[in-house]
Scaffold this motif. Structure first.
Motif, PDB file in Angstrom:
ATOM      1  N   THR A 298       0.820  -1.211   0.000  1.00 10.12           N
ATOM      2  CA  THR A 298       0.000   0.000   0.000  1.00 10.12           C
ATOM      3  C   THR A 298       0.853   1.260   0.000  1.00 10.12           C
ATOM      4  O   THR A 298       0.563   2.228  -0.709  1.00 10.12           O
ATOM      5  CB  THR A 298      -0.924   0.003   1.238  1.00 10.12           C
ATOM      6  N   LEU A 299       1.930   1.255   0.786  1.00 15.18           N
ATOM      7  CA  LEU A 299       2.662   2.486   1.098  1.00 15.18           C
ATOM      8  C   LEU A 299       3.920   2.704   0.273  1.00 15.18           C
ATOM      9  O   LEU A 299       4.583   3.728   0.432  1.00 15.18           O
ATOM     10  CB  LEU A 299       3.023   2.497   2.587  1.00 15.18           C
ATOM     11  N   GLY A 300       4.269   1.771  -0.621  1.00 16.03           N
ATOM     12  CA  GLY A 300       5.484   1.943  -1.407  1.00 16.03           C
ATOM     13  C   GLY A 300       5.547   3.259  -2.169  1.00 16.03           C
ATOM     14  O   GLY A 300       6.506   4.027  -2.030  1.00 16.03           O
ATOM     15  N   PRO A 301       4.540   3.584  -3.010  1.00 11.35           N
ATOM     16  CA  PRO A 301       4.597   4.845  -3.751  1.00 11.35           C
ATOM     17  C   PRO A 301       4.601   6.083  -2.867  1.00 11.35           C
ATOM     18  O   PRO A 301       5.303   7.060  -3.171  1.00 11.35           O
ATOM     19  CB  PRO A 301       3.339   4.782  -4.633  1.00 11.35           C
ATOM     20  N   ALA A 302       3.845   6.081  -1.769  1.00  7.33           N
ATOM     21  CA  ALA A 302       3.882   7.218  -0.845  1.00  7.33           C
ATOM     22  C   ALA A 302       5.273   7.368  -0.254  1.00  7.33           C
ATOM     23  O   ALA A 302       5.818   8.496  -0.155  1.00  7.33           O
ATOM     24  CB  ALA A 302       2.848   7.031   0.263  1.00  7.33           C
ATOM     25  N   THR A 303       5.886   6.251   0.137  1.00  8.69           N
ATOM     26  CA  THR A 303       7.241   6.286   0.668  1.00  8.69           C
ATOM     27  C   THR A 303       8.214   6.815  -0.374  1.00  8.69           C
ATOM     28  O   THR A 303       9.089   7.638  -0.065  1.00  8.69           O
ATOM     29  CB  THR A 303       7.663   4.875   1.112  1.00  8.69           C
ATOM     30  N   GLY A 304       8.076   6.370  -1.611  1.00  5.09           N
ATOM     31  CA  GLY A 304       8.951   6.841  -2.679  1.00  5.09           C
ATOM     32  C   GLY A 304       8.866   8.335  -2.898  1.00  5.09           C
ATOM     33  O   GLY A 304       9.884   9.023  -3.039  1.00  5.09           O
ATOM     34  N   HIS A 305       7.649   8.850  -2.904  1.00  2.00           N
ATOM     35  CA  HIS A 305       7.450  10.287  -3.107  1.00  2.00           C
ATOM     36  C   HIS A 305       8.040  11.081  -1.948  1.00  2.00           C
ATOM     37  O   HIS A 305       8.752  12.079  -2.149  1.00  2.00           O
ATOM     38  CB  HIS A 305       5.964  10.573  -3.257  1.00  2.00           C
ATOM     39  N   LEU A 306       7.765  10.647  -0.723  1.00  4.51           N
ATOM     40  CA  LEU A 306       8.234  11.372   0.457  1.00  4.51           C
ATOM     41  C   LEU A 306       9.749  11.327   0.573  1.00  4.51           C
ATOM     42  O   LEU A 306      10.396  12.343   0.876  1.00  4.51           O
ATOM     43  CB  LEU A 306       7.589  10.787   1.705  1.00  4.51           C
ATOM     44  N   LEU A 307      10.336  10.151   0.346  1.00  6.75           N
ATOM     45  CA  LEU A 307      11.788  10.053   0.474  1.00  6.75           C
ATOM     46  C   LEU A 307      12.490  10.849  -0.619  1.00  6.75           C
ATOM     47  O   LEU A 307      13.523  11.494  -0.361  1.00  6.75           O
ATOM     48  CB  LEU A 307      12.227   8.586   0.415  1.00  6.75           C
ATOM     49  N   ALA A 308      11.941  10.835  -1.825  1.00  2.00           N
ATOM     50  CA  ALA A 308      12.524  11.648  -2.897  1.00  2.00           C
ATOM     51  C   ALA A 308      12.481  13.132  -2.535  1.00  2.00           C
ATOM     52  O   ALA A 308      13.450  13.873  -2.775  1.00  2.00           O
ATOM     53  CB  ALA A 308      11.793  11.388  -4.214  1.00  2.00           C
TER      54      ALA A 308
END
Length: 413
Positions: free
Chosen positions: A383-393
């Motif tokens: 569920t959270l992979g893309p949200a994590t990717g956006h936030l970490l970027a």
């Protein structure tokens, strides 16, 4: 000159980070021993769970704890060696599940979940993966009116606080949607927001292909070592050595052991799980993802067949498989929906990467410039992979983030 980054781990979290960094112009190499989406991300229930604003707490009431002790429940099993091995983080998990501590954790966790659909959407479009995704929500099934009523109360609070949308289904309304379910099911909650995925590993692979098509590099090789050399990083693999500006550790259940090599000791533990695919008995058809909430397993009509996904098994990451939990779930499931023959030669086994406060680590490593961390997503890495990717970027670019990232900092432990 574009910054060079290596992302370690090609599950949903790692692939999403790599995709977002490539979108921002980083030269990115994604490294894993397997092809993208073939580990934990391959075996999950395939739901992008926008409704899951409350993380899974450790049971605290005496009745539930006593029911777990005989080790026959479908939703949670344990092995004594695994419990001893993870005693310290499990004790902290139990403490963080106390009402006062848990009440503080929920809104922090929910802030991530609320980003899930809006961050998956652009990646689905970029990957041309719409054919894998269904936007019809999923059904949480109940056997007793009292437990359904209690869950409805929680759902109403989630709607009020976090915008979660749902419908309550009585027996007749449920039968319209799922006519093949048994009469033991008296009603359900239809969670309306979530998206379901007919091939979870396939979605991760599609995201990885979109990353590759945009100029990203995928290196399938065993990781041998990671070391800091001056202000750069050297990643040694079985295939080659890479020297880069940044390293992102997104190794899921293996992150904790890898980071010990760099002097970090995170209180990681795993919740293992199993799945098996089945044919339906004709003419039965399963239309929705359905969870037998009072027992603790999920059935999903995926491309490979009806996937039965188990609850949690508390054990060491590398312990041999124990298929008794799957067998117990299958026995109950056959009484709820007419499952046919098994389609897989053997059950699939995976592990959910967990931390005792139920929140992932997302952000910079405390003592090593250029080292970034993204792991510990528990049940919700898919569920959270893309949200994590956006936030970490955003964090790596020095940009403002959509939510407060302090609750997910690495130095909180």
């Amino acid at each position: 000159m574009a910054r060079q980054t290596v992302v370690l781990g090609a599950g949903m979290v790692g692939v999403s980070i790599a995709w977002h960094l490539r979108q921002r112009g980083h030269e990115v190499t994604l490294v894993d021993r397997l092809q993208p989406g073939r580990e934990t991300s391959f075996g999950n229930a395939g739901i992008i769970q926008r409704e899951a604003v409350r993380p899974h707490p450790f049971p605290r009431d005496v009745k539930t704890l006593l029911s777990v002790l005989p080790n026959r429940r479908v939703d949670i099993r344990y092995r004594p060696a695994g419990m001893v091995n993870a005693a310290s983080p499990l004790l902290r998990y139990w403490m963080n599940s106390a009402p006062k501590a848990y009440q503080k954790i929920v809104p922090e966790y929910a802030s991530l979940i609320q980003l899930s659909l809006k961050t998956h959407g652009p990646m689905i479009d970029a990957a041309g993966a719409e054919h894998l995704v269904r936007r019809q929500g999923w059904l949480e099934l109940y056997r007793t009116p009292e437990k359904l009523a209690a869950r409805i109360k929680e759902a109403e609070e989630a709607r009020r606080l976090y915008g979660v949308q749902f419908e309550q289904l009585d027996k007749a309304a449920l039968e319209e949607k799922e006519p093949s379910l048994s009469d033991t099911i008296i009603g359900a909650i239809h969670w309306l927001d979530p998206w379901t995925v007919a091939d979870p590993g396939g979605l991760v692979a599609a995201y990885a292909q979109a990353f590759s098509n945009d100029g990203g590099r995928i290196l399938q090789a065993d990781i041998k070592s990671v070391q800091q050399i001056g202000d750069r990083w050297q990643v040694n693999t079985a295939a080659e050595s890479l020297e880069v500006d940044n390293v992102v550790v997104a190794l899921g259940p293996w992150a904790g052991s890898w980071l010990k090599e760099l002097g970090y000791h995170f209180p990681t533990f795993v919740k293992r799980g199993y799945h098996m695919h089945y044919a339906p008995q004709a003419p039965a058809r399963l239309n929705f993802w359905v969870m037998d909430a009072e027992v603790g397993y999920l059935l999903a009509p995926m491309n490979a067949g009806i996937r039965l996904t188990t609850g949690a098994e508390l054990d060491r990451l590398d312990a041999p498989a124990d298929v008794n939990q799957l067998g117990a779930a299958e026995k109950v499931a056959r009484g709820v929906f007419p499952l046919g023959e098994r389609r897989d030669e053997a059950p699939w086994k995976g592990a959910r990467p967990c931390l005792p406060d139920m929140k992932p680590v997302i952000g910079p490593a405390p003592r090593h410039p250029g080292l970034w961390l993204a792991f510990g997503h528990g049940h919700q890495g898919f569920t959270l992979g893309p949200a994590t990717g956006h936030l970490l970027a955003d964090m790596m670019e020095g940009q403002p983030t959509a939510i407060d990232m302090a609750p997910f900092r690495a130095d909180r432990f």
